[in-house]
Enzyme design. Structure first.
Site: not given
Ligand code: 5GP
Ligand code: ZN
Length: 111
Positions: A84, A90-91, A97
């Site tokens: 994302n 949706g980031q 990552h």
């Molecule tokens: P994004 O929405 O930025 O693509 O994804 C961020 C991801 O990080 C989400 O799926 C969320 O559940 C995960 N996430 C957020 N905080 C933490 C954390 O403290 N530990 C772990 N393992 N995952 C996290």
């Protein structure tokens, strides 16, 4: 810099690590969206895929994501890799990552 995923990469914040090499580290998502949901990140901080440059080894990152999928037993059933970027992508965490999702059939188009 106050970055959640840098702190996970340095193990200052604990996580369920499933894979690690010199360039990348992979840990289970806190809020899994599939039976397998692992995040693969570069150890070196970069905000997002659109902010990467010559010094960022995206080949190593994607290879690590595929390695994780294989370690999770997804090689034969298939899996999905998601990156994302920014608000419309949706980031929510601004350390690049790759989501490795598997263990169920994914739908298309994504929401
Ligand atoms: P994004 O929405 O930025 O693509 O994804 C961020 C991801 O990080 C989400 O799926 C969320 O559940 C995960 N996430 C957020 N905080 C933490 C954390 O403290 N530990 C772990 N393992 N995952 C996290
Ligand atoms: Zn970071």
């Amino acid at each position: 810099m106050d970055c959640l995923f840098c702190k996970i990469a340095s193990k200052e914040i604990p996580s369920d690590i499933v894979y690690e090499n010199d360039e990348a580290i992979a840990f289970r998502d806190l809020n899994p969206q599939a039976p397998t949901h692992v995040l693969v990140i570069p150890k070196k901080h970069v905000d997002s895929i659109s902010k990467t440059g010559e010094g960022d080894n995206l080949q190593a990152l994607m290879a690590a994501a595929v390695e994780v999928a294989k370690l999770e037993g997804l090689e034969h059933t298939g899996f999905r890799l998601v990156i994302n970027d920014g608000q419309h992508g949706g980031q929510t965490v601004f350390h690049l990552h790759v989501h490795v999702l598997g263990g169920r059939v994914m739908t298309w188009p994504p929401g």
